[in-house]
Design a protein around this motif. Structure first.
Motif, PDB file in Angstrom:
ATOM      1  N   UNK A  71       1.207 -51.118 -20.968  1.00  0.00           N
ATOM      2  CA  UNK A  71       1.255 -50.109 -19.901  1.00  0.00           C
ATOM      3  C   UNK A  71       1.692 -50.728 -18.575  1.00  0.00           C
ATOM      4  N   UNK A  72       2.927 -51.290 -18.570  1.00  0.00           N
ATOM      5  CA  UNK A  72       3.469 -51.900 -17.367  1.00  0.00           C
ATOM      6  C   UNK A  72       4.028 -50.875 -16.402  1.00  0.00           C
ATOM      7  N   UNK A  73       4.270 -51.315 -15.184  1.00  0.00           N
ATOM      8  CA  UNK A  73       4.803 -50.441 -14.136  1.00  0.00           C
ATOM      9  C   UNK A  73       6.214 -49.984 -14.488  1.00  0.00           C
ATOM     10  N   UNK A  74       6.518 -48.709 -14.234  1.00  0.00           N
ATOM     11  CA  UNK A  74       7.816 -48.135 -14.599  1.00  0.00           C
ATOM     12  C   UNK A  74       8.608 -47.616 -13.408  1.00  0.00           C
ATOM     13  N   UNK A  75       8.105 -47.797 -12.182  1.00  0.00           N
ATOM     14  CA  UNK A  75       8.786 -47.266 -10.996  1.00  0.00           C
ATOM     15  C   UNK A  75       9.201 -48.412 -10.081  1.00  0.00           C
ATOM     16  N   UNK A  76      10.459 -48.797 -10.175  1.00  0.00           N
ATOM     17  CA  UNK A  76      10.976 -49.875  -9.337  1.00  0.00           C
ATOM     18  C   UNK A  76      11.217 -49.409  -7.911  1.00  0.00           C
ATOM     19  N   UNK A  77      11.373 -48.108  -7.716  1.00  0.00           N
ATOM     20  CA  UNK A  77      11.650 -47.578  -6.382  1.00  0.00           C
ATOM     21  C   UNK A  77      10.447 -47.718  -5.462  1.00  0.00           C
ATOM     22  N   UNK A  78       9.256 -47.446  -5.971  1.00  0.00           N
ATOM     23  CA  UNK A  78       8.061 -47.456  -5.117  1.00  0.00           C
ATOM     24  C   UNK A  78       7.143 -48.641  -5.393  1.00  0.00           C
ATOM     25  N   UNK A  79       7.270 -49.280  -6.544  1.00  0.00           N
ATOM     26  CA  UNK A  79       6.405 -50.409  -6.919  1.00  0.00           C
ATOM     27  C   UNK A  79       7.266 -51.552  -7.448  1.00  0.00           C
ATOM     28  N   UNK A  80       8.163 -52.030  -6.584  1.00  0.00           N
ATOM     29  CA  UNK A  80       9.169 -52.995  -7.031  1.00  0.00           C
ATOM     30  C   UNK A  80       8.546 -54.275  -7.576  1.00  0.00           C
ATOM     31  N   UNK A  81       7.600 -54.863  -6.869  1.00  0.00           N
ATOM     32  CA  UNK A  81       7.019 -56.135  -7.309  1.00  0.00           C
ATOM     33  C   UNK A  81       6.323 -55.984  -8.654  1.00  0.00           C
ATOM     34  N   UNK A 104      27.573 -60.685 -28.586  1.00  0.00           N
ATOM     35  CA  UNK A 104      27.110 -60.166 -29.886  1.00  0.00           C
ATOM     36  C   UNK A 104      25.875 -59.267 -29.770  1.00  0.00           C
ATOM     37  N   UNK A 105      25.704 -58.635 -28.634  1.00  0.00           N
ATOM     38  CA  UNK A 105      24.561 -57.749 -28.447  1.00  0.00           C
ATOM     39  C   UNK A 105      24.950 -56.291 -28.667  1.00  0.00           C
ATOM     40  N   UNK A 106      23.956 -55.449 -28.930  1.00  0.00           N
ATOM     41  CA  UNK A 106      24.127 -53.997 -29.015  1.00  0.00           C
ATOM     42  C   UNK A 106      23.187 -53.352 -28.013  1.00  0.00           C
ATOM     43  N   UNK A 107      23.728 -52.464 -27.181  1.00  0.00           N
ATOM     44  CA  UNK A 107      22.915 -51.688 -26.237  1.00  0.00           C
ATOM     45  C   UNK A 107      23.283 -50.224 -26.414  1.00  0.00           C
ATOM     46  N   UNK A 108      22.274 -49.365 -26.585  1.00  0.00           N
ATOM     47  CA  UNK A 108      22.618 -47.961 -26.870  1.00  0.00           C
ATOM     48  C   UNK A 108      21.570 -46.997 -26.323  1.00  0.00           C
ATOM     49  N   UNK A 109      22.030 -45.813 -25.985  1.00  0.00           N
ATOM     50  CA  UNK A 109      21.190 -44.654 -25.665  1.00  0.00           C
ATOM     51  C   UNK A 109      20.242 -44.897 -24.498  1.00  0.00           C
ATOM     52  N   UNK A 110      20.739 -45.519 -23.436  1.00  0.00           N
ATOM     53  CA  UNK A 110      19.913 -45.704 -22.241  1.00  0.00           C
ATOM     54  C   UNK A 110      19.846 -44.422 -21.424  1.00  0.00           C
ATOM     55  N   UNK A 111      18.664 -44.141 -20.895  1.00  0.00           N
ATOM     56  CA  UNK A 111      18.452 -43.027 -19.976  1.00  0.00           C
ATOM     57  C   UNK A 111      19.093 -43.341 -18.625  1.00  0.00           C
ATOM     58  N   UNK A 112      19.516 -42.320 -17.887  1.00  0.00           N
ATOM     59  CA  UNK A 112      20.093 -42.549 -16.566  1.00  0.00           C
ATOM     60  C   UNK A 112      19.003 -42.833 -15.545  1.00  0.00           C
ATOM     61  N   UNK A 113      19.112 -43.963 -14.842  1.00  0.00           N
ATOM     62  CA  UNK A 113      18.228 -44.270 -13.729  1.00  0.00           C
ATOM     63  C   UNK A 113      18.916 -43.843 -12.438  1.00  0.00           C
ATOM     64  N   UNK A 114      18.447 -44.310 -11.303  1.00  0.00           N
ATOM     65  CA  UNK A 114      18.990 -43.823 -10.036  1.00  0.00           C
ATOM     66  C   UNK A 114      20.500 -44.051  -9.932  1.00  0.00           C
ATOM     67  N   UNK A 115      20.948 -45.277 -10.224  1.00  0.00           N
ATOM     68  CA  UNK A 115      22.373 -45.605 -10.128  1.00  0.00           C
ATOM     69  C   UNK A 115      22.851 -46.378 -11.352  1.00  0.00           C
ATOM     70  N   UNK A 116      22.023 -47.237 -11.921  1.00  0.00           N
ATOM     71  CA  UNK A 116      22.474 -48.221 -12.901  1.00  0.00           C
ATOM     72  C   UNK A 116      22.502 -47.679 -14.341  1.00  0.00           C
ATOM     73  N   UNK A 117      21.724 -48.271 -15.213  1.00  0.00           N
ATOM     74  CA  UNK A 117      21.660 -47.909 -16.634  1.00  0.00           C
ATOM     75  C   UNK A 117      22.917 -48.273 -17.411  1.00  0.00           C
ATOM     76  N   UNK A 118      23.685 -49.241 -16.899  1.00  0.00           N
ATOM     77  CA  UNK A 118      24.816 -49.749 -17.670  1.00  0.00           C
ATOM     78  C   UNK A 118      24.318 -50.629 -18.809  1.00  0.00           C
ATOM     79  N   UNK A 124      11.331 -44.343 -11.824  1.00  0.00           N
ATOM     80  CA  UNK A 124      12.003 -44.442 -10.531  1.00  0.00           C
ATOM     81  C   UNK A 124      12.737 -45.755 -10.359  1.00  0.00           C
ATOM     82  N   UNK A 125      13.778 -45.743  -9.510  1.00  0.00           N
ATOM     83  CA  UNK A 125      14.559 -46.946  -9.265  1.00  0.00           C
ATOM     84  C   UNK A 125      15.616 -47.156 -10.329  1.00  0.00           C
ATOM     85  N   UNK A 126      15.948 -48.424 -10.582  1.00  0.00           N
ATOM     86  CA  UNK A 126      17.054 -48.748 -11.480  1.00  0.00           C
ATOM     87  C   UNK A 126      16.652 -49.744 -12.557  1.00  0.00           C
ATOM     88  N   UNK A 127      17.365 -49.676 -13.664  1.00  0.00           N
ATOM     89  CA  UNK A 127      17.270 -50.671 -14.722  1.00  0.00           C
ATOM     90  C   UNK A 127      18.626 -50.728 -15.415  1.00  0.00           C
TER      91      UNK A 127
END
Length: 487
Positions: free
Chosen positions: A161-171, A282-296, A264-267
């Motif tokens: 149960x780690x923090x999931x909001x980088x916008x308000x709880x960055x650290x 050789x990595x696979x990345x798929x089906x990421x949710x849209x964050x504020x700007x990133x999510x590439x 909140x924020x970006x990942x």
């Protein structure tokens, strides 16, 4: 092996004397389901984390946890091993992996300023009723020295149960993950960090975060491979402040989703920050949710120097798209960014923040037939030998120092008369990729394809394509990620 028994009522003097004598021991057993605390042998195991945390383990010691059992609390054993004989934490017996349940603590397993630990074949959880600064396995260095030898493999980490909001709880977000290595404090660092064959899911904050030094003090010998990460509320894999880190053969899917979803924020999927000569392949990345700007899927972030290479990867259906140049998001490192021989399916976006880099984007497949492109690149960019399948309404970037050479465009308008040619690349079975590298085989070329042998020669081209076919430095390659004869 000489065995000693601990009593919860033992005096401090007795405990210290016992720890000294245990210097010669090398094999300890833990069964948290036992009602009786034993002497650490297999027939009479210890029965609590509190007892284990009092031990000072030595080089070559082995701590074994009984399969099918659960220990509640934080396992924070003491001691360091050596390169030849690390301290081993693993399981024994038959049945499901033994579980360390942090039960809402800051971490379930904690190592602090320790060297040469090999952790394998256990499960780690750390649930809580609300999210916070929290992780599954954490190793921290903060004493101003170099620590070495962290090997974490064949472990399952979930329900953290780690923090999931980088916008308000960055650290707290940065510090939360399934597995985190942190050597950024007080000029400390970690060398020889190897994280592989782990399964990580439902972790707030992200999957694997390796922060092993500082901008002028890179940790060396970092290798992250063969991990399966899914449904984490943040980044898939991050490596920061590493010298030549290698991130390969990982799968990161459904990022931002899960039991502790992003709030909140970006990942981003897999990315590096403040590194020298980082490689993601050789990595696979798929089906990421849209964050504020990133999510590439992939990101060469700020502070990277030398080269930042993204090669032989496959990504699909990430809301943020293909690639992020974020050299302008912090202290600029100005690394040369190389993105080559990748297959991007339904990843239609690139984002750029920072003008001090050179991006070389070549021999990739960008397949996006049903959504308009949103492609932004640095001012100094060379795009060569790529196949672009897009929509008629899409546009591609132009600029004084944005060069296009020998690309092939299907449906999407060319960004200039000299950018390449238009036509059907004749893929064998496009749009059928799933969640593995092998599933991208539909992007090989048929015989008669207009992409065969018409690419531009690239200096230092990597020598192989997505499928391990040779790429010559003297003969014109195919356009796209496939460089063998047409099928």
């Amino acid at each position: 092996m000489k065995i000693f028994q601990f009593s919860p009522h033992a005096s401090v003097i007795a405990i210290l004397a016992t720890l000294v004598e245990l210097a010669f021991a090398n094999d300890f057993h833990l069964d948290c389901s036992s009602n009786v605390n034993g002497n650490g042998s297999k027939s009479k195991p210890f029965n609590s984390l509190q007892v284990i945390n009092q031990l000072i383990l030595r080089t070559g010691d082995v701590l074994k946890i009984k399969s099918g059992t659960t220990c509640v609390g934080t396992l924070s054993p003491q001691g360091s091993g050596t390169q030849k004989t690390p301290i081993i934490l693993t399981s024994y017996g038959h049945g499901p992996l033994p579980t360390i349940n942090g039960s809402s603590a800051a971490e379930a397993i904690s190592l602090h300023n320790q060297d040469y630990w090999d952790i394998s074949k256990i499960a780690v959880v750390n649930p809580a009723s609300s999210i916070a600064w929290r992780r599954g396995i954490a190793a921290t260095s903060d004493d101003g020295t170099v620590h070495r030898g962290l090997y974490i493999h064949d472990v399952a980490v979930y329900d953290v149960a780690g923090e999931t909001n980088k916008a308000t709880q960055s650290a707290a977000f940065i510090a939360s993950a399934g597995i985190i290595i942190n050597g950024t404090e007080n000029a400390s660092r970690y060398d020889d960090v190897q994280i592989y064959r782990n399964t990580i899911y439902n972790c707030g904050g992200g999957g694997i975060k390796v922060r092993i030094g500082q901008m002028d003090n890179h940790g060396v010998g970092t290798h992250v491979w063969d991990n399966n990460i899914s449904y984490v509320g943040g980044d898939g894999i991050v490596v920061s402040y590493g010298g030549a880190p290698l991130i390969e053969n990982n799968v990161a899917g459904f990022l931002g989703h899960g039991k502790y979803p992003w709030t909140g924020g970006n990942f981003a999927g897999i990315w590096v920050l403040g590194c020298q000569d980082a490689v993601m392949r050789f990595n696979v990345v798929h089906d990421s949710l849209m964050s504020d700007i990133d999510s590439e899927a992939f990101d060469c972030d700020w502070g990277n120097v030398g080269t930042c290479t993204v090669e032989y990867n496959y990504s699909h259906d990430n809301a943020g798209g293909i690639f992020l140049n974020c050299d302008g998001c912090g202290t600029s490192g100005g690394a040369r960014q190389i993105v080559r021989y990748n297959v991007f399916q339904n990843d239609c976006r690139m984002y750029s923040n920072g003008d001090n880099v050179q991006l070389d984007f070549y021999n990739n497949v960008v397949y996006c037939p049903e959504k308009d492109f949103e492609i932004a690149v640095p001012p100094h960019t060379n795009l060569s030998n790529n196949i672009w399948v897009g929509t008629a309404n899409s546009t591609l970037p132009r600029g004084y120092d944005i060069e296009w050479h020998d690309n092939l465009f299907q449906t999407v308008p060319m960004p200039g008369d000299t950018a390449g040619s238009s036509g059907n690349p004749q893929f064998t079975n496009p749009g059928t990729g799933k969640n593995s590298l092998a599933s991208a085989n539909g992007y090989k070329l048929r015989s008669g394809s207009s992409a065969l042998h018409l690419g531009a020669l690239i200096t230092d081209n990597g020598g192989r394509d997505f499928w391990n076919n040779k790429v010559s430095s003297k003969e014109r390659p195919n356009i796209g990620a496939y460089n063998a004869r047409g099928l």
